[in-house]
Design a protein around this motif. Structure first.
Motif, PDB file in Angstrom:
ATOM      1  N   GLY A 140       0.836  -1.194   0.000  1.00  0.00           N
ATOM      2  CA  GLY A 140       0.000   0.000   0.000  1.00  0.00           C
ATOM      3  C   GLY A 140       0.872   1.247   0.000  1.00  0.00           C
ATOM      4  O   GLY A 140       2.048   1.202  -0.383  1.00  0.00           O
ATOM      5  N   ASN A 141       0.311   2.346   0.422  1.00  0.00           N
ATOM      6  CA  ASN A 141       1.044   3.610   0.484  1.00  0.00           C
ATOM      7  C   ASN A 141       0.705   4.326   1.788  1.00  0.00           C
ATOM      8  O   ASN A 141      -0.352   4.101   2.368  1.00  0.00           O
ATOM      9  N   ALA A 142       1.599   5.193   2.215  1.00  0.00           N
ATOM     10  CA  ALA A 142       1.338   5.955   3.435  1.00  0.00           C
ATOM     11  C   ALA A 142       1.823   7.385   3.275  1.00  0.00           C
ATOM     12  O   ALA A 142       2.815   7.652   2.590  1.00  0.00           O
ATOM     13  N   THR A 143       1.097   8.286   3.892  1.00  0.00           N
ATOM     14  CA  THR A 143       1.504   9.683   4.024  1.00  0.00           C
ATOM     15  C   THR A 143       1.586   9.996   5.510  1.00  0.00           C
ATOM     16  O   THR A 143       0.642   9.724   6.255  1.00  0.00           O
ATOM     17  N   VAL A 144       2.709  10.529   5.929  1.00  0.00           N
ATOM     18  CA  VAL A 144       2.939  10.788   7.351  1.00  0.00           C
ATOM     19  C   VAL A 144       3.332  12.254   7.532  1.00  0.00           C
ATOM     20  O   VAL A 144       4.260  12.737   6.871  1.00  0.00           O
ATOM     21  N   ALA A 186      -9.834 -12.544 -12.596  1.00  0.00           N
ATOM     22  CA  ALA A 186      -9.205 -13.409 -11.595  1.00  0.00           C
ATOM     23  C   ALA A 186      -8.046 -12.712 -10.897  1.00  0.00           C
ATOM     24  O   ALA A 186      -7.885 -12.813  -9.676  1.00  0.00           O
ATOM     25  N   ASP A 187      -7.222 -11.965 -11.668  1.00  0.00           N
ATOM     26  CA  ASP A 187      -6.080 -11.275 -11.067  1.00  0.00           C
ATOM     27  C   ASP A 187      -6.547 -10.195 -10.106  1.00  0.00           C
ATOM     28  O   ASP A 187      -6.006 -10.042  -9.007  1.00  0.00           O
ATOM     29  N   ALA A 188      -7.557  -9.425 -10.549  1.00  0.00           N
ATOM     30  CA  ALA A 188      -8.072  -8.367  -9.687  1.00  0.00           C
ATOM     31  C   ALA A 188      -8.698  -8.953  -8.426  1.00  0.00           C
ATOM     32  O   ALA A 188      -8.570  -8.390  -7.340  1.00  0.00           O
ATOM     33  N   LYS A 189      -9.352 -10.102  -8.559  1.00  0.00           N
ATOM     34  CA  LYS A 189      -9.969 -10.742  -7.402  1.00  0.00           C
ATOM     35  C   LYS A 189      -8.912 -11.145  -6.385  1.00  0.00           C
ATOM     36  O   LYS A 189      -9.088 -10.955  -5.164  1.00  0.00           O
ATOM     37  N   GLU A 190      -7.795 -11.700  -6.872  1.00  0.00           N
ATOM     38  CA  GLU A 190      -6.720 -12.119  -5.970  1.00  0.00           C
ATOM     39  C   GLU A 190      -6.079 -10.905  -5.294  1.00  0.00           C
ATOM     40  O   GLU A 190      -5.787 -10.936  -4.092  1.00  0.00           O
ATOM     41  N   LEU A 191      -5.877  -9.833  -6.076  1.00  0.00           N
ATOM     42  CA  LEU A 191      -5.303  -8.619  -5.509  1.00  0.00           C
ATOM     43  C   LEU A 191      -6.223  -8.014  -4.452  1.00  0.00           C
ATOM     44  O   LEU A 191      -5.779  -7.538  -3.415  1.00  0.00           O
ATOM     45  N   ASN A 192      -7.520  -8.051  -4.731  1.00  0.00           N
ATOM     46  CA  ASN A 192      -8.464  -7.468  -3.777  1.00  0.00           C
ATOM     47  C   ASN A 192      -8.594  -8.310  -2.516  1.00  0.00           C
ATOM     48  O   ASN A 192      -8.893  -7.784  -1.444  1.00  0.00           O
ATOM     49  N   GLN A 193      -8.375  -9.609  -2.647  1.00  0.00           N
ATOM     50  CA  GLN A 193      -8.368 -10.452  -1.461  1.00  0.00           C
ATOM     51  C   GLN A 193      -7.191 -10.053  -0.564  1.00  0.00           C
ATOM     52  O   GLN A 193      -7.332  -9.933   0.661  1.00  0.00           O
ATOM     53  N   ALA A 194      -6.022  -9.826  -1.198  1.00  0.00           N
ATOM     54  CA  ALA A 194      -4.859  -9.377  -0.439  1.00  0.00           C
ATOM     55  C   ALA A 194      -5.083  -7.968   0.099  1.00  0.00           C
ATOM     56  O   ALA A 194      -4.651  -7.636   1.216  1.00  0.00           O
ATOM     57  N   SER A 195      -5.777  -7.144  -0.681  1.00  0.00           N
ATOM     58  CA  SER A 195      -6.089  -5.785  -0.239  1.00  0.00           C
ATOM     59  C   SER A 195      -6.981  -5.807   1.000  1.00  0.00           C
ATOM     60  O   SER A 195      -6.754  -5.061   1.960  1.00  0.00           O
ATOM     61  N   ASP A 196      -7.997  -6.663   0.992  1.00  0.00           N
ATOM     62  CA  ASP A 196      -8.878  -6.803   2.157  1.00  0.00           C
ATOM     63  C   ASP A 196      -8.092  -7.258   3.386  1.00  0.00           C
ATOM     64  O   ASP A 196      -8.345  -6.801   4.507  1.00  0.00           O
ATOM     65  N   TRP A 197      -7.167  -8.171   3.155  1.00  0.00           N
ATOM     66  CA  TRP A 197      -6.331  -8.687   4.238  1.00  0.00           C
ATOM     67  C   TRP A 197      -5.493  -7.559   4.847  1.00  0.00           C
ATOM     68  O   TRP A 197      -5.442  -7.390   6.069  1.00  0.00           O
ATOM     69  N   PHE A 199      -6.061  -4.312   4.628  1.00  0.00           N
ATOM     70  CA  PHE A 199      -6.955  -3.340   5.249  1.00  0.00           C
ATOM     71  C   PHE A 199      -7.383  -3.821   6.636  1.00  0.00           C
ATOM     72  O   PHE A 199      -7.474  -3.032   7.586  1.00  0.00           O
ATOM     73  N   ASN A 200      -7.627  -5.112   6.761  1.00  0.00           N
ATOM     74  CA  ASN A 200      -7.991  -5.690   8.048  1.00  0.00           C
ATOM     75  C   ASN A 200      -6.884  -5.489   9.076  1.00  0.00           C
ATOM     76  O   ASN A 200      -7.136  -5.189  10.247  1.00  0.00           O
TER      77      ASN A 200
END
Length: 253
Positions: A140-144, A186-197, A199-200
């Motif tokens: 992901g990305n961060a701004t501090v 399928a690729d976007a689904k896998e990426l979004n699964q990792a994204s949800d993880w 985010f959690n």
């Protein structure tokens, strides 16, 4: 006579080591005028790599990435080695030094790391983010943004910028992926699964306190151990006690 020679030798050794330390500092310390934002960005990178992330000469230990316990495993949250300065300002009236940083944030699941910290609240839905036994990772990305109250300290003829305990605001951005046409493949689904993880995980930690503060506190340590003149160049009309400047990278506007 022998003791005198030993004393002279030790004094020479002490002076030589001192000079060697100064020479090594000169290699990566960059002093900047208050009008040169590009210089400040280079200065930050040099400090990051040679001081903030660890420096034996300044008694600063190597920086360890933040790890949070995730079930029986851990998740390392990293990215500070690639952080960049996108804003800096100094207000001598308010006695504040302000910095803004951006960085990629790497979430990496690791097996049975004994050094991980407990999350602010226990994970209750780990199975929901299981990935067929494969260790999860995501970027992901961060701004501090950091506000350091400061005082000027004079010691042995040098002026030091003594930074007080900082106020930190950290925003972690976890992107969502959608394929062309708005239909999730399928690729976007896998990426979004990792994204949800990822985010959690973010929801179970305090980004400012847990992830950012251990690093920003090192900035505070570094500044107060280096003479201010080694970091800030003054114009004839300027004085360390009366500096006013502010910059922000146009890409973030």
């Amino acid at each position: 006579m022998f003791l005198e020679r030993v004393f002279v030798f030790l004094m020479c050794l002490w002076v030589c080591q001192g000079r060697e330390f100064v020479d090594k500092m000169d290699r990566y310390l960059i002093a900047c005028h208050t009008t040169d934002f590009t210089c400040f960005k280079r200065q930050y990178t040099a400090l990051r790599d040679n001081v903030i992330l660890g420096n034996v000469k300044l008694a600063i230990d190597d920086f360890e990435p933040y790890s949070v316990q995730y079930g029986q495993d851990c998740v390392n949250i990293e990215g500070w080695t690639e952080s960049e300065l996108i804003g800096i300002g100094m207000d001598s009236n308010k006695k504040e030094l302000i910095m803004a940083l951006v960085l990629p944030v790497y979430f990496k699941q690791v097996k049975n790391d004994i050094h991980c910290s407990k999350p602010q609240q226990e994970f209750t839905n780990i199975d929901q983010y299981a990935h067929n036994g494969t260790l999860m990772d995501f970027t992901g990305n961060a701004t501090v943004s950091v506000i350091f109250p400061f005082t000027l300290l004079k010691k042995k003829g040098e002026v030091y910028l003594k930074l007080e305990e900082e106020e930190v605001d950290a925003l972690v951005d976890i992107p969502v992926y959608v394929s062309e046409g708005g239909v999730e493949d399928a690729d976007a689904k896998e990426l979004n699964q990792a994204s949800d993880w990822a985010f959690n995980i973010v929801q179970h930690i305090k980004a400012a306190e847990d992830f950012a503060l251990p690093f920003t506190s090192r900035i505070r340590t570094a500044f107060q151990r280096i003479p201010f003149r080694r970091l800030m160049l003054l114009y004839p009309e300027e004085d360390y006690s009366d500096l006013q400047f502010a910059f922000i990278d146009p890409i973030v506007l």
